[in-house]
Design an enzyme around this catalytic site. Structure first.
Site, mmCIF file in Angstrom:
data_model
loop_
_atom_site.group_PDB
_atom_site.id
_atom_site.type_symbol
_atom_site.label_atom_id
_atom_site.label_comp_id
_atom_site.label_asym_id
_atom_site.label_seq_id
_atom_site.Cartn_x
_atom_site.Cartn_y
_atom_site.Cartn_z
ATOM 1 C CD GLU A 25 -2.929 -1.470 2.090
ATOM 2 O OE1 GLU A 25 -3.059 -0.596 2.945
ATOM 3 O OE2 GLU A 25 -3.611 -2.516 2.073
ATOM 4 C CG HIS B 27 -14.809 -7.650 7.206
ATOM 5 N ND1 HIS B 27 -14.404 -6.958 8.314
ATOM 6 C CD2 HIS B 27 -13.819 -7.491 6.282
ATOM 7 C CE1 HIS B 27 -13.224 -6.390 8.069
ATOM 8 N NE2 HIS B 27 -12.854 -6.703 6.847
ATOM 9 C CD GLU C 262 -8.332 -6.770 9.521
ATOM 10 O OE1 GLU C 262 -8.633 -6.099 8.530
ATOM 11 O OE2 GLU C 262 -7.193 -7.302 9.658
ATOM 12 C CG HIS D 17 -9.125 -5.598 1.412
ATOM 13 N ND1 HIS D 17 -9.260 -4.233 1.347
ATOM 14 C CD2 HIS D 17 -10.003 -6.109 0.520
ATOM 15 C CE1 HIS D 17 -10.195 -3.931 0.450
ATOM 16 N NE2 HIS D 17 -10.666 -5.050 -0.050
ATOM 17 C CD GLU D 18 -5.341 -5.159 4.615
ATOM 18 O OE1 GLU D 18 -6.044 -6.059 5.063
ATOM 19 O OE2 GLU D 18 -5.811 -4.073 4.233
ATOM 20 C CD GLU E 6 -6.552 -2.942 0.346
ATOM 21 O OE1 GLU E 6 -7.084 -1.892 0.696
ATOM 22 O OE2 GLU E 6 -5.917 -3.667 1.153
ATOM 23 C CD GLU F 253 -7.628 0.601 2.955
ATOM 24 O OE1 GLU F 253 -8.593 0.008 3.437
ATOM 25 O OE2 GLU F 253 -6.481 0.129 2.932
HETATM 26 C C1 NOJ Z 1 -8.084 -2.621 5.663
HETATM 27 C C2 NOJ Z 1 -8.978 -2.905 4.504
HETATM 28 O O1 NOJ Z 1 -8.349 -2.578 3.299
HETATM 29 C C3 NOJ Z 1 -10.255 -2.132 4.711
HETATM 30 O O2 NOJ Z 1 -11.095 -2.282 3.592
HETATM 31 C C4 NOJ Z 1 -10.918 -2.587 5.971
HETATM 32 O O3 NOJ Z 1 -12.053 -1.802 6.220
HETATM 33 C C5 NOJ Z 1 -9.978 -2.453 7.170
HETATM 34 N N1 NOJ Z 1 -8.723 -3.052 6.880
HETATM 35 C C6 NOJ Z 1 -10.544 -3.127 8.403
HETATM 36 O O4 NOJ Z 1 -10.618 -4.499 8.228
HETATM 37 CA CA CA Z 2 -5.915 -2.156 2.980
#
Ligand code: NOJ
Ligand code: CA
Length: 687
Positions: A186, A387, A389, A467-468, A486, A492
């Site tokens: 990023e 989701h 995370e 993502h990541e 991503e 973001e």
């Molecule tokens: C980074 C992600 O790219 C984003 O889309 C997400 O909202 C946050 N992390 C929290 O998980």
């Molecule tokens: Ca991200």
């Protein structure tokens, strides 16, 4: 899936597998009469030669009469290997393939795989392990990989060095960012002379002397991500993201490496329109992907990034039942098929990037009723998007993976967005000695982790949007449920203001990051300023750009990222987001220069309409475009969304003119783009 052979090269037999990949039948080795074997691409555009001498194996590449890669080392060093290297060729085999295969969804429906293959057997003095280099030459690039078979099937090996080099001939500038830094992939790209590159991520794009090249990899499977380190004038070398113990790659038994790829063209768009990365991946291993349909989604997301609600519990918890219902209602009203809900589960309270192992992937927050909301959504033709995370706590996620995916499947959820927010190099793995080890986000450990997540998800009929992530290397061909990811600075960053993405970012991505595959950029912010006056604290684009992103950036899942009320406030502009598809029959980059501007046209799959997206950097420009890509027999209504009078991303980002024109393939359009501006067009077929 359909598959057929267009033409058969004379050099060898060719078989076509059910999945649609042309497979070269093993050819008899040539007599080993030289220490140099060459292969031309089918149209004789590229010639790649593999050779060996006392200094080791190497390759060279020419494009017509022009040498583009000079003698560049090949080879792998395995733990225990002595200093001697393979120094001669013992044989070679050739094959040719020309087949067209079908994507279940994508930027292009049918993809032609037309290449010549050269397999070179390399050996050295006694004790040197023999191996093959397999080269596939396409007209728009080439790939090569190592095939190491002289290993017992149960023998563990460790790769301690990959010798692969890319010694470019000419004067080039590179588009790159430093690899292995805290924020993973990023970062903003910058342009510098090739000789100022340090350690760079791929896709690594260079341009110079009228040529555009991009180095990347295809089929990154059970191996470490390749970065590129500058090692000499004009020369970079593979630098694999190591394990915490220093090993680069650990395998057992014979193995093949990912393909090392170089896409080559004489204009920037040629890179974006090349399909060699997908062609170098294996056909799909998933029989049924009917549970996933390309779609647009909304979500409880931007409001958290704007600090208007929270992921964690408390009075402003975003994922509360009433708010989720509001989003479901909005999705149903405008026919979005998905609603992403972040912060729905427990584990967010406190510093979740430091305490990712507290995330629970089956336990809902007290004010989020998963079964009831999932049912409510389905009753309105909408699906929740899960989701997960992880805060980079991959083991914690692994431990709950099957239970989590089972729960989502039972609730009719068919897509999950994953996340791994954690400073790069601090992914914790429990070592063989029981002690915690810190891993890179895209070393072999995480490459394996992401593959495992994808496969468990597939078993539960769930698509993954990571993502990541580990960078995309075309694996969506083999595992189509890895639908998007991503892996770059997305929208973001425009909420965070440290600083936000400058306009040129979107004119660089199509020729760098996006060469790897789809990106979940999360386009479509309509309130561009959200109370900020400083440009580096808000979205640095005009409104038209936010529409153009849906065409310029390919992804089979595209978010309408802004708050529902901001769309209702600009209902006319919103129409483009409602109309634009996320699945394409074909895609063409009509014009562009890296870091300046880009114009992309895509034809809707299963429909006759075309869509166009154009984005410029901070400079206004007029781009003449021929509409010859349209069907010459049809008439179209061009629904144009363009920067209005006075539009400027710095001072006045909102003016947008929406107008209609009747056009045919014989017409030309001039796209007038404001500073930081863009244009989006739907060509609606009328007959
Ligand atoms: C980074 C992600 O790219 C984003 O889309 C997400 O909202 C946050 N992390 C929290 O998980
Ligand atoms: Ca991200």
């Amino acid at each position: 899936m359909k598959s057929w052979i267009i033409a058969l090269g004379a050099a060898s037999a060719l078989t076509v597998m059910a999945g649609g990949q042309a497979l070269a039948a093993p050819a008899k080795p040539n007599r080993a009469d030289s220490n140099r074997e060459c292969v031309d691409s089918p149209g004789h555009v590229l010639t790649i030669c593999v050779a060996a001498d006392a200094k080791g194996a190497f390759y060279e590449v020419s494009r017509g009469k022009r040498k583009v890669i000079a003698r560049s080392a090949l080879g792998l060093v395995l733990k225990g290997d002595g200093p001697a290297r393979a120094d001669h060729i013992t044989g070679a085999a050739r094959a040719t393939a020309d087949a067209t295969w079908e994507q279940p969804w994508g930027e292009q429906h049918f993809i032609r795989d037309h290449h010549n293959e050269l397999r070179v057997h390399l050996a050295g003095a006694k004790g040197v392990r023999p191996y093959d280099v397999v080269v596939r030459a396409f007209d728009d690039g080439f790939g090569f990989r190592y095939d190491v078979r002289a290993i017992g099937s149960k023998t563990p090996i460790v790769i301690t060095n990959e010798l692969t080099e890319f010694r470019f001939v000419g004067h080039y500038d590179a588009w790159w960012y430093a690899a292995r830094e805290k924020e993973r992939d990023e970062y903003l790209y910058h342009r510098s002379p090739l000789n100022d590159v340090g350690l760079a991520e791929t896709p690594f794009t260079i341009q110079g002397d009228g040529l555009y090249l991009s180095v990347h990899e295809a089929a990154l499977v059970d191996y470490s991500s390749m970065n590129l380190r500058r090692v000499a004038d004009n020369a970079v070398k593979a630098d694999l993201m190591p394990w915490s113990d220093g090993a680069l790659v650990k395998r057992t038994g014979p193995f093949v490496t990912p393909w090392r790829t170089v896409t080559i063209g004489d204009h920037a768009g040629a890179l974006a329109d090349s399909r060699i990365i997908l062609n170098l991946n294996e056909p799909s291993k998933l029989k049924d992907v009917s549970y996933f349909k390309p779609n647009k989604y909304i979500g409880i997301w931007w409001e958290m990034h704007l600090n208007r609600s929270t992921w964690g519990s408390g009075p402003t918890h975003g994922a509360n039942n009433a708010n989720v219902r509001k989003y479901i209602d909005f999705a149903a009203k405008y026919h979005f098929s998905g609603v992403l809900v972040e912060g729905w589960n427990t584990g967010w309270d406190g510093d979740w990037t430091a305490n990712g192992d507290r995330f629970n992937f089956t336990q809902s927050a007290p004010d989020f009723d998963l079964p009831a909301l999932a049912k409510y959504a389905q009753s309105k033709g909408v699906n929740l998007i899960g989701h997960n995370e992880t805060g980079g706590a991959a083991e914690n996620y692994d431990n709950q993976l099957d239970a989590a995916m089972s729960l989502y499947e039972a609730n009719g959820i068919h897509a999950v967005k994953t996340g791994y927010v954690k400073p790069n190099g601090t992914i914790i793995r429990t070592g063989e000695d029981g002690k915690p080890q810190s891993e890179w986000f895209a070393g072999q450990y995480m490459v394996r982790h992401h593959a495992h997540v994808g496969q468990v998800a597939a078993a539960h009929r769930i698509a993954v949007d990571a993502h990541e992530p580990v960078k995309d290397t075309g694996l969506r061909r083999t595992w189509p449920n890895l639908v998007s990811r991503e892996g770059a600075r997305g929208q973001e960053f425009n909420a965070w203001g440290r600083p936000t993405n400058p306009p040129e970012h979107l004119s660089i991505l199509p020729f760098t990051r996006l060469l790897g595959g789809p990106m979940d950029f999360t386009p479509g912010i309509f309130d561009l300023t959200f109370g900020h006056t400083k440009v580096e604290e808000r979205v640095q684009s005009t409104l038209a750009v936010q529409l153009a992103e849906y065409v310029v950036i390919y992804s089979p899942v595209q978010m309408a990222a802004d708050l529902p009320e901001n769309y209702e406030a600009k209902r006319d502009a919103f129409q483009f987001i409602l109309d634009v598809p996320t699945d394409w029959e074909t895609s063409k980059t009509l014009a562009g220069e890296i870091g300046d501007y880009v114009v992309v046209a895509r034809k809707q799959r299963g429909g006759a309409d075309w869509f166009l997206g154009a984005i410029t950097d901070e400079h206004a420009r007029s781009v003449p475009i021929s509409l010859s890509f349209l069907d010459p027999k049809k008439h179209y209504e061009a629904q144009i969304y363009r920067d209005g009078p006075g539009a400027d991303y710095l001072t006045n980002p909102y003016p947008l003119v929406i107008e209609k024109r009747f056009v045919t393939a014989r017409d030309k359009l001039t796209l007038d783009l404001a500073p930081g501006g863009g244009q989006a067009i739907r060509f609606k077929a009328l007959d």
